[in-house]
Design an enzyme around this catalytic site. Structure first.
Site, mmCIF file in Angstrom:
data_model
loop_
_atom_site.group_PDB
_atom_site.id
_atom_site.type_symbol
_atom_site.label_atom_id
_atom_site.label_comp_id
_atom_site.label_asym_id
_atom_site.label_seq_id
_atom_site.Cartn_x
_atom_site.Cartn_y
_atom_site.Cartn_z
ATOM 1 N N TYR A 40 0.827 -1.215 0.000
ATOM 2 C CA TYR A 40 0.000 0.000 0.000
ATOM 3 C C TYR A 40 0.867 1.274 0.000
ATOM 4 O O TYR A 40 0.356 2.364 -0.241
ATOM 5 C CB TYR A 40 -0.929 0.056 1.222
ATOM 6 C CG TYR A 40 -1.914 -1.069 1.365
ATOM 7 C CD1 TYR A 40 -2.183 -1.956 0.328
ATOM 8 C CD2 TYR A 40 -2.599 -1.260 2.565
ATOM 9 C CE1 TYR A 40 -3.085 -2.999 0.496
ATOM 10 C CE2 TYR A 40 -3.511 -2.288 2.727
ATOM 11 C CZ TYR A 40 -3.741 -3.157 1.689
ATOM 12 O OH TYR A 40 -4.645 -4.184 1.859
ATOM 13 N N LEU A 180 -17.726 -4.106 2.731
ATOM 14 C CA LEU A 180 -18.916 -3.436 2.171
ATOM 15 C C LEU A 180 -18.968 -3.633 0.656
ATOM 16 O O LEU A 180 -19.755 -2.971 -0.025
ATOM 17 C CB LEU A 180 -18.873 -1.928 2.479
ATOM 18 C CG LEU A 180 -18.709 -1.516 3.945
ATOM 19 C CD1 LEU A 180 -18.624 0.007 4.072
ATOM 20 C CD2 LEU A 180 -19.865 -2.059 4.790
ATOM 21 N N SER A 221 -12.853 3.716 5.863
ATOM 22 C CA SER A 221 -13.444 5.013 5.562
ATOM 23 C C SER A 221 -12.452 6.076 5.984
ATOM 24 O O SER A 221 -11.836 5.967 7.040
ATOM 25 C CB SER A 221 -14.775 5.230 6.269
ATOM 26 O OG SER A 221 -15.247 6.525 5.926
ATOM 27 N N ARG A 226 -18.453 8.555 8.869
ATOM 28 C CA ARG A 226 -18.681 7.149 8.479
ATOM 29 C C ARG A 226 -17.845 6.193 9.320
ATOM 30 O O ARG A 226 -18.268 5.077 9.597
ATOM 31 C CB ARG A 226 -18.417 6.970 6.985
ATOM 32 C CG ARG A 226 -19.561 7.533 6.135
ATOM 33 C CD ARG A 226 -19.546 6.978 4.732
ATOM 34 N NE ARG A 226 -18.522 7.590 3.928
ATOM 35 C CZ ARG A 226 -18.677 8.729 3.238
ATOM 36 N NH1 ARG A 226 -19.825 9.364 3.265
ATOM 37 N NH2 ARG A 226 -17.689 9.220 2.529
ATOM 38 N N ASN A 230 -19.621 3.203 11.263
ATOM 39 C CA ASN A 230 -19.215 1.803 11.130
ATOM 40 C C ASN A 230 -18.917 1.168 12.497
ATOM 41 O O ASN A 230 -19.287 0.021 12.752
ATOM 42 C CB ASN A 230 -18.005 1.696 10.192
ATOM 43 C CG ASN A 230 -18.360 2.100 8.763
ATOM 44 O OD1 ASN A 230 -19.541 2.169 8.399
ATOM 45 N ND2 ASN A 230 -17.355 2.383 7.946
#
Ligand SMILES: NC(=O)c1ccc[n+]([C@@H]2O[C@H](COP(=O)([O-])OP(=O)(O)OC[C@H]3O[C@@H](n4cnc5c(N)ncnc54)[C@H](OP(=O)(O)O)[C@@H]3O)[C@@H](O)[C@H]2O)c1
Length: 265
Positions: A40, A180, A221, A226, A230
């Site tokens: 990443y 999700l 998120s 959010r 969550n």
């Protein structure tokens, strides 16, 4: 026994200041499991947030993943030490093989080397990601140890029953990535209807579905509202009928990302 926070904060594809901000906000909201990966290219930015967040190190559960190029280099300990340096940590909580990359056929050796890193005190738990039954069985047969975790792509449309059955049989804990479905599951009528009935949001219904399966979702998120939404899903309880209705969204294994051809370097 592994003690793992009930919900993880994903960091892909955030990098730089965006990743630092998202992790700082997430930890402040209450997330304690942070999920990153060498590939990443945000371990340094995540490390800044870990260093600045003010939460004691031992209260956080930090995961990173071995990238494909290190299957080839074979320098697993060096890869872990470089991840630790970027994260600013002395010890990792969970180190996963990101993908099995069966074409290279180096994942058993990588897993064995990761166990040696654990025994040397560099990481608490060693696991895998995106492993299917044959990869899991080979690792167990050839090293005598089961991975602590298998992190797999999973959402109500990809229930992943075959691999979850093997995880359970071998004592491998399941985490779910893209829980999700990157937002695509949230508009399904059964999700929307259930949310309306339970007076919660579609994302909370989906995350509660993961929890009802005994799985720890790693959800991403960058938005503090959010993130809090969550986390609040941990208080949402689905009935057996709700779960059964959501289970009917499953499209089967062939809809999941193809592990055999994945080239994740
Ligand atoms: N092991 C692996 O091979 C692997 C592969 C992929 C991902 N992962 C990990 O799993 C994490 C999560 O997966 P993911 O990022 O692919 O997908 P995801 O968590 O299923 O979905 C993320 C998307 O959903 C949106 N979102 C989040 N909460 C929401 C809410 N309450 N309502 C509406 N939209 C919401 C986010 O947008 P906003 O940011 O705008 O809220 C973002 O666009 C990654 O970040 C990564 O750490 C692992």
């Amino acid at each position: 026994m592994m003690v793992i926070p009930p919900l993880g904060l994903g960091t892909w594809p955030l990098t730089g200041a965006d990743a630092t901000r998202a992790v700082l906000a997430g930890v402040e909201a209450g997330y304690r499991l942070i999920d990153t990966a060498a590939i990443y290219e945000n371990e340094d930015a995540v490390g800044v947030a870990i260093g600045e967040c003010g939460v004691p190190r031992d209260d956080l559960f930090v995961t990173t993943k071995l990238r494909g190029s290190d299957h080839v280099s074979g320098d697993i300990r060096g890869a872990l030490e470089r991840s630790l340096e970027r994260l600013g940590l002395e010890r990792l909580d969970l180190f996963l093989i990101h993908w099995p990359l069966p074409r290279l056929d180096r994942y058993v050796a990588a897993f064995a080397a990761m166990l040696a890193c654990r025994d040397a005190g560099l990481v608490r738990y060693v696991g895998v990601s995106n492993f299917l039954e044959k990869h899991l069985r080979r690792v167990v047969d050839e090293t005598g140890e089961a991975p602590a975790v298998n992190q797999i792509q999973m959402d109500p449309t990809l229930a992943r029953l075959p691999v979850r059955r093997v995880n359970d049989e071998l004592g491998v804990f399941t985490q779910s990535w893209s829980p999700l479905g990157r937002g695509e599951v949230l508009g399904a009528p059964v999700v929307v209807d259930t949310a309306r009935r339970l007076d919660c949001t579609p994302a909370q219904v989906v995350l509660a579905w993961h929890r009802a399966q005994g799985v720890v979702p790693v959800v991403r998120s960058a938005n503090p509202a959010r993130q809090a939404e969550n986390l609040a899903a941990l208080d949402v309880r689905l009935t057996a009928d709700d779960v059964a209705a959501l289970n009917r969204l499953d499209r089967g294994e062939t809809a999941a990302r193809d592990v055999e051809t994945e080239e994740n370097f």
